[in-house]
Each structure stands twice: as C-alpha cells, then as structure tokens.
Scaffold this motif. Structure first.
Motif, PDB file in Angstrom:
ATOM      1  N   GLY A 159      -4.150   9.901   4.111  1.00 49.26           N
ATOM      2  CA  GLY A 159      -4.088   9.421   2.930  1.00 49.26           C
ATOM      3  C   GLY A 159      -5.530   9.599   2.246  1.00 49.26           C
ATOM      4  O   GLY A 159      -6.598   9.234   3.017  1.00 49.26           O
TER       5      GLY A 159
ATOM      6  N   ASP B 289       0.896  -1.092  -0.087  1.00 51.06           N
ATOM      7  CA  ASP B 289       0.013  -0.034   0.026  1.00 51.06           C
ATOM      8  C   ASP B 289       0.937   1.271   0.065  1.00 51.06           C
ATOM      9  O   ASP B 289       1.310   1.559   0.971  1.00 51.06           O
ATOM     10  CB  ASP B 289      -0.795  -0.099   1.436  1.00 51.06           C
ATOM     11  CG  ASP B 289      -1.907   1.297   1.185  1.00 51.06           C
ATOM     12  OD1 ASP B 289      -1.860   2.021   0.526  1.00 51.06           O
ATOM     13  OD2 ASP B 289      -2.882   1.102   2.124  1.00 51.06           O
TER      14      ASP B 289
ATOM     15  N   GLU C 234       6.341   0.550   5.832  1.00 52.79           N
ATOM     16  CA  GLU C 234       5.218  -0.262   6.148  1.00 52.79           C
ATOM     17  C   GLU C 234       5.038  -1.480   5.200  1.00 52.79           C
ATOM     18  O   GLU C 234       3.962  -1.511   4.543  1.00 52.79           O
ATOM     19  CB  GLU C 234       3.964   0.999   5.651  1.00 52.79           C
ATOM     20  CG  GLU C 234       3.862   1.724   6.924  1.00 52.79           C
ATOM     21  CD  GLU C 234       3.151   1.374   8.179  1.00 52.79           C
ATOM     22  OE1 GLU C 234       2.756   0.376   8.399  1.00 52.79           O
ATOM     23  OE2 GLU C 234       3.576   2.187   9.251  1.00 52.79           O
TER      24      GLU C 234
ATOM     25  N   THR D  23      -0.418   4.376   2.259  1.00 54.20           N
ATOM     26  CA  THR D  23      -0.118   4.242   3.639  1.00 54.20           C
ATOM     27  C   THR D  23       1.480   4.124   3.861  1.00 54.20           C
ATOM     28  O   THR D  23       1.854   4.904   4.949  1.00 54.20           O
ATOM     29  CB  THR D  23      -0.262   2.638   4.286  1.00 54.20           C
ATOM     30  OG1 THR D  23      -1.906   2.678   4.011  1.00 54.20           O
ATOM     31  CG2 THR D  23      -0.019   2.627   5.554  1.00 54.20           C
TER      32      THR D  23
ATOM     33  N   SER E  66       3.042   7.168   6.418  1.00 54.23           N
ATOM     34  CA  SER E  66       3.935   6.862   7.440  1.00 54.23           C
ATOM     35  C   SER E  66       5.172   7.356   7.265  1.00 54.23           C
ATOM     36  O   SER E  66       5.740   7.963   8.303  1.00 54.23           O
ATOM     37  CB  SER E  66       3.981   5.269   7.522  1.00 54.23           C
ATOM     38  OG  SER E  66       4.848   4.877   8.391  1.00 54.23           O
TER      39      SER E  66
END
Length: 140
Positions: A30, A5, A101, A8, A12
């Motif tokens: 997001g 993703d 992530e 994400t 992050s």
C-alpha cells in the motif's frame, strides 16, 4: 470506534486471492514500493495507492464513502505485469459486501480502462488501472 483503512483492506484482499498470490506471492504493498523491494526489481508485485476522484456519498450523512484507488502491477516482463493486472482486476471486482481487515467493502468497480508500459524512472514493466471502492468509514 476506529476509522476503517481501505488501503490495508484492499492490499489484504489481493494477498488472499490465490491467483494474485500465484504471481505476486505476498508482494502487494500500500502506498509505495518499499525500499528493500527495489533492489530485487523488476519482479512481480503490486502497489495500491489512493488517488483523487469524486465521492458518490457527497452531501449524505452516511458513514460510507467511495475512494478511488490506483493499482500498479509490475512484472519481470510486460506480459507478466499485464497478467498480474488482469488477475488483480478480477479479484477486486468480485468483492461484494465483504469485511476485510475490519473494513466493510460494498463493491469495487473499474474507474476507467487500463494502460501498460514501463515505469518512467526505472523502465520496469508495469500495468496500471484505477478502481472506485464503496466502503464503510468505521471499522466493523
């Protein structure tokens, strides 16, 4: 194996950057600004949205792709919105072959210049810039 993703991961990465966090705290989102956040606007925050663009991986069979992302920074003043955009740009272009992530990001580059002004609906100070991200499609 799950698909990575990238939104994400970028959110992050921005939250983890000390300079960005110094202005935006953890208000990096997001897709869109959450409804709960709009009651407190205008204040310093960032929204990262996917946008169109040509993939440099077209025609290849690699498990990598490029994604264009639009970064909207908001501020209590036009100066703060632009400062947050500049800090975000620096944080993003410094990403080189990093896992965030569970997403392997090879690089992030500006996909054009920037602009600043006011949100057309709410008149909040905002600054905008697009980026191109080269990343793995599968989680690592």
């Amino acid at each position: 194996m799950a698909e990575a993703d990238i939104i994400t991961a970028i959110v992050s990465a921005l939250k983890a950057d000390g300079n960005v966090a110094g202005l935006a705290a953890d208000r990096v989102y997001g897709g869109e600004l959450p409804n709960a956040e709009t009651a407190h606007m205008p204040r310093n925050c960032i929204v990262v949205k996917p946008s169109g663009g040509v993939s440099i991986a077209t025609g290849s069979f690699s498990d990598h792709d490029t994604q264009r992302l639009d970064l909207f920074s908001y501020g209590t003043t036009p100066f703060e919105a632009e400062a947050l955009r500049r800090l975000s740009r620096r944080a993003l272009v410094n990403i080189r072959r990093r896992v965030v992530e569970r997403c392997l990001i090879h690089w992030v580059e500006p996909a054009g210049g920037f602009t600043a002004g006011r949100d057309p609906d709410a008149a909040w100070p905002t600054a905008f810039q697009s980026f191109q991200v080269f990343h793995a499609l599968q989680e690592v």
